[in-house]
Design a protein around this motif. Structure first.
Motif, PDB file in Angstrom:
ATOM      1  N   THR A 358      -8.126  -7.786   8.268  1.00 54.17           N
ATOM      2  CA  THR A 358      -6.911  -7.955   7.455  1.00 54.17           C
ATOM      3  C   THR A 358      -5.872  -6.897   7.815  1.00 54.17           C
ATOM      4  O   THR A 358      -4.669  -7.152   7.804  1.00 54.17           O
ATOM      5  N   VAL A 359      -6.330  -5.678   8.107  1.00 57.48           N
ATOM      6  CA  VAL A 359      -5.428  -4.628   8.623  1.00 57.48           C
ATOM      7  C   VAL A 359      -6.033  -4.090   9.932  1.00 57.48           C
ATOM      8  O   VAL A 359      -7.231  -4.231  10.146  1.00 57.48           O
ATOM      9  N   PRO A 360      -5.187  -3.485  10.799  1.00 53.58           N
ATOM     10  CA  PRO A 360      -5.718  -2.984  12.072  1.00 53.58           C
ATOM     11  C   PRO A 360      -6.768  -1.886  11.850  1.00 53.58           C
ATOM     12  O   PRO A 360      -6.748  -1.199  10.835  1.00 53.58           O
ATOM     13  N   LYS A 361      -7.678  -1.735  12.829  1.00 52.26           N
ATOM     14  CA  LYS A 361      -8.662  -0.647  12.772  1.00 52.26           C
ATOM     15  C   LYS A 361      -7.929   0.692  12.718  1.00 52.26           C
ATOM     16  O   LYS A 361      -6.909   0.868  13.386  1.00 52.26           O
ATOM     17  N   GLY A 362      -8.437   1.604  11.912  1.00 51.34           N
ATOM     18  CA  GLY A 362      -7.783   2.905  11.758  1.00 51.34           C
ATOM     19  C   GLY A 362      -6.769   2.914  10.623  1.00 51.34           C
ATOM     20  O   GLY A 362      -6.273   3.967  10.231  1.00 51.34           O
ATOM     21  N   LYS A 363      -6.433   1.723  10.125  1.00 48.50           N
ATOM     22  CA  LYS A 363      -5.462   1.633   9.020  1.00 48.50           C
ATOM     23  C   LYS A 363      -6.143   1.096   7.749  1.00 48.50           C
ATOM     24  O   LYS A 363      -5.477   0.585   6.848  1.00 48.50           O
ATOM     25  N   GLU A 364      -7.460   1.202   7.693  1.00 52.49           N
ATOM     26  CA  GLU A 364      -8.190   0.720   6.521  1.00 52.49           C
ATOM     27  C   GLU A 364      -7.688   1.424   5.273  1.00 52.49           C
ATOM     28  O   GLU A 364      -7.297   2.600   5.329  1.00 52.49           O
ATOM     29  N   ARG A 365      -7.699   0.714   4.174  1.00 55.33           N
ATOM     30  CA  ARG A 365      -7.019   1.229   2.979  1.00 55.33           C
ATOM     31  C   ARG A 365      -7.541   0.644   1.683  1.00 55.33           C
ATOM     32  O   ARG A 365      -8.318  -0.312   1.673  1.00 55.33           O
ATOM     33  N   LEU A 366      -7.062   1.245   0.593  1.00 55.16           N
ATOM     34  CA  LEU A 366      -7.115   0.581  -0.697  1.00 55.16           C
ATOM     35  C   LEU A 366      -5.707   0.099  -0.944  1.00 55.16           C
ATOM     36  O   LEU A 366      -4.745   0.803  -0.643  1.00 55.16           O
ATOM     37  N   ARG A 367      -5.583  -1.100  -1.463  1.00 59.70           N
ATOM     38  CA  ARG A 367      -4.236  -1.590  -1.739  1.00 59.70           C
ATOM     39  C   ARG A 367      -4.052  -1.746  -3.241  1.00 59.70           C
ATOM     40  O   ARG A 367      -4.750  -2.511  -3.871  1.00 59.70           O
ATOM     41  N   THR A 368      -3.109  -0.962  -3.784  1.00 65.82           N
ATOM     42  CA  THR A 368      -2.855  -1.054  -5.217  1.00 65.82           C
ATOM     43  C   THR A 368      -1.595  -1.885  -5.460  1.00 65.82           C
ATOM     44  O   THR A 368      -0.661  -1.862  -4.663  1.00 65.82           O
ATOM     45  N   ILE A 369      -1.627  -2.643  -6.544  1.00 61.58           N
ATOM     46  CA  ILE A 369      -0.427  -3.353  -6.995  1.00 61.58           C
ATOM     47  C   ILE A 369      -0.330  -3.167  -8.504  1.00 61.58           C
ATOM     48  O   ILE A 369      -1.240  -3.564  -9.237  1.00 61.58           O
ATOM     49  N   VAL A 370       0.749  -2.525  -8.936  1.00 60.87           N
ATOM     50  CA  VAL A 370       0.943  -2.417 -10.390  1.00 60.87           C
ATOM     51  C   VAL A 370       1.687  -3.664 -10.862  1.00 60.87           C
ATOM     52  O   VAL A 370       2.336  -4.350 -10.079  1.00 60.87           O
ATOM     53  N   THR A 371       1.581  -3.950 -12.130  1.00 61.83           N
ATOM     54  CA  THR A 371       2.334  -5.072 -12.699  1.00 61.83           C
ATOM     55  C   THR A 371       3.246  -4.540 -13.804  1.00 61.83           C
ATOM     56  O   THR A 371       3.126  -3.377 -14.222  1.00 61.83           O
ATOM     57  N   ALA A 372       4.132  -5.408 -14.266  1.00 57.47           N
ATOM     58  CA  ALA A 372       5.052  -5.032 -15.345  1.00 57.47           C
ATOM     59  C   ALA A 372       4.282  -4.756 -16.636  1.00 57.47           C
ATOM     60  O   ALA A 372       4.769  -4.057 -17.521  1.00 57.47           O
ATOM     61  N   LEU A 373       3.088  -5.294 -16.733  1.00 59.05           N
ATOM     62  CA  LEU A 373       2.358  -5.204 -17.998  1.00 59.05           C
ATOM     63  C   LEU A 373       1.414  -4.011 -18.112  1.00 59.05           C
ATOM     64  O   LEU A 373       0.849  -3.758 -19.171  1.00 59.05           O
ATOM     65  N   HIS A 374       1.226  -3.275 -17.020  1.00 58.52           N
ATOM     66  CA  HIS A 374       0.396  -2.063 -17.138  1.00 58.52           C
ATOM     67  C   HIS A 374       1.111  -1.073 -18.057  1.00 58.52           C
ATOM     68  O   HIS A 374       2.312  -0.837 -17.921  1.00 58.52           O
ATOM     69  N   SER A 375       0.350  -0.459 -18.971  1.00 65.33           N
ATOM     70  CA  SER A 375       0.939   0.575 -19.823  1.00 65.33           C
ATOM     71  C   SER A 375       0.875   1.913 -19.079  1.00 65.33           C
ATOM     72  O   SER A 375       0.086   2.070 -18.140  1.00 65.33           O
ATOM     73  N   LYS A 376       1.708   2.881 -19.518  1.00 58.93           N
ATOM     74  CA  LYS A 376       1.649   4.231 -18.934  1.00 58.93           C
ATOM     75  C   LYS A 376       0.242   4.803 -19.058  1.00 58.93           C
ATOM     76  O   LYS A 376      -0.248   5.453 -18.142  1.00 58.93           O
ATOM     77  N   GLU A 377      -0.406   4.550 -20.182  1.00 61.97           N
ATOM     78  CA  GLU A 377      -1.758   5.086 -20.399  1.00 61.97           C
ATOM     79  C   GLU A 377      -2.731   4.529 -19.359  1.00 61.97           C
ATOM     80  O   GLU A 377      -3.547   5.268 -18.806  1.00 61.97           O
ATOM     81  N   GLU A 378      -2.625   3.235 -19.115  1.00 62.46           N
ATOM     82  CA  GLU A 378      -3.517   2.630 -18.122  1.00 62.46           C
ATOM     83  C   GLU A 378      -3.260   3.236 -16.740  1.00 62.46           C
ATOM     84  O   GLU A 378      -4.201   3.548 -16.001  1.00 62.46           O
TER      85      GLU A 378
END
Ligand SMILES: *Cc1c(COP(=O)(O)O)cnc(C)c1O
Length: 397
Positions: A358-378
């Motif tokens: 899915t991504v090139p070797k050496g660029k492995e990652r965690l991919r985060t996506i925030v949404t409008a509904l996440h609270s500051k606390e979360e």
């Protein structure tokens, strides 16, 4: 025996396991909410594309139910036989208005939409397709199914793009088409559309922009990258998905009436696969209505995005070139990505590791996506856990 013939799968799967690429599917036991239950564990969910929380929005659910009552659960036909209901046309008119285009056509998914357009536009070896190296897999598959010559240009590299265009001109290509994601799905960076548009105009190339991750996110009322850059009317074909910010399922082409007419006759997924059920159409109609009337929800998405991205950078994580709610944390090996994802899950935070291919070797990652509904606390809870796990794995100091 059946089993003997399938024995090669044992070796293939063993190889995946050796390379740390094997995975079980995670199972979601609640709606796609910011805090949800996955594999029996309550976690903060940072991996969905549910940018605006539309998958469980009450108004949207209500409209889906209403159209199910009125029209039933399915169409039992392809669009060209008798699978086009008045509600399909209503949605298409709404999408065209939303995208400031003459016309729109809805297909089964964003994936099939890309395949459909590329395949039906470039039908001869005299045609020439030019594609960014980080474009989505569905564009790559569309390219494999079309007959055109193909060139890949280095990610967002305008000199390389111009080289490709010159080459296409030099050999007197019949049709030249440039394709780019508007927002790149694994890195969250934005294509330099103003320059791309200028080059396409200079060399007489058709431009197709895949706005899967920018519709509902960028531009006025979430109209996408073309509107974001003030390029309305200068991009021939805009692709969008109904499966991400819109919250349901499907894809669409927004373009001229002629493009729609042509695709109705030539696009194979449109011709040979049945149309959307009324519930999905209802959900999409309600979702676009919200974007038109209450776009404030998008401001909340960006507020969360800025807070979360800045905080990750302050903690010392490598977030690459991200400019949107997609924020990668690049760790550089599949082992580390999987390990970090596992440890975060134990701590109550769900973030998928993304590895080769899915991504090139050496660029492995965690991919985060925030949404409008996440609270500051979360978000703060999640950041705290990123800090803890990042230090434990020596990814940050
Ligand atoms: C997700 C995605 C698609 C596919 O859309 P679906 O509706 O999920 O099939 C196409 N292009 C890009 C850039 C994407 O990120």
């Amino acid at each position: 025996m059946v089993n003997n013939l399938l024995k090669f799968l044992d070796e293939e799967i063993a190889q995946l396991k050796e390379q740390n690429l094997y995975r079980e599917l995670f199972v979601l036991q609640t709606p796609q909410t910011p805090t949800c239950i996955i594999n029996g564990k309550k976690v903060i969910n940072l991996s969905s594309n549910n940018y605006l929380g539309f998958t469980f929005n009450e108004t949207i659910k209500k409209k889906a139910l209403e159209l199910t009552e009125k029209y039933g659960v399915g169409t039992a036909a392809v669009r060209t036989i008798i699978g086009t209901m008045d509600i399909h046309q209503q949605l298409e008119e709404q999408i065209a208005r939303f995208k400031n285009t003459e016309s729109a056509l809805v297909l089964q998914s964003g994936f099939t939409t890309n395949v459909a357009v590329v395949q039906s536009f470039l039908t001869s070896e005299e045609d020439f397709l030019i594609s960014d190296e980080l474009n989505h897999a569905s564009i790559i598959d569309g390219a494999r199914l079309c007959k055109a010559k193909r060139r890949i240009y280095k990610h967002k590299n305008m000199m390389d793009l111009e080289d490709c265009l010159r080459e296409a001109k030099r050999i007197n290509s019949r049709r030249i088409m440039v394709v780019t994601d508007g927002v790149f799905s694994m890195d969250g960076d934005i294509a330099p559309l103003p320059q791309i548009v200028n080059l396409c105009e200079k060399y007489g190339a058709i431009l197709m922009v895949d706005d899967a991750h920018s519709s509902g996110v960028l531009g006025k009322n979430g109209k996408g990258t073309v509107n974001h850059f003030g390029l309305d009317g200068r991009v021939h074909i805009q692709i969008g998905t109904l499966s991400k910010a819109i919250g349901a399922m499907g894809g669409y082409v927004a373009s001229t009436k002629k493009v729609r007419d042509y695709l109705i006759h030539k696009a194979r997924p449109f011709l040979f696969s049945s149309s959307h059920p009324p519930a999905v159409i209802g959900a999409c109609i309600a979702a676009f209505e919200i974007l038109e009337k209450e776009p404030q929800i998008i401001d909340k998405l960006w507020e969360n995005t800025k807070f979360f991205k800045n905080s990750l950078q302050q903690l010392g994580f490598n977030t690459g070139e991200s400019e949107t709610p997609i924020t990668p944390i690049i760790v550089g090996s599949s082992e580390l990505a999987m390990k970090m994802s596992d440890l975060l899950f134990d701590e109550g935070v769900f973030v998928q590791g993304i590895v080769y291919p899915t991504v090139p070797k050496g660029k492995e990652r965690l991919r985060t996506i925030v949404t409008a509904l996440h609270s500051k606390e979360e978000l703060k809870f999640a950041l705290d856990k990123f800090n803890k796990v990042g230090k434990k794995l020596d990814i940050i100091k």
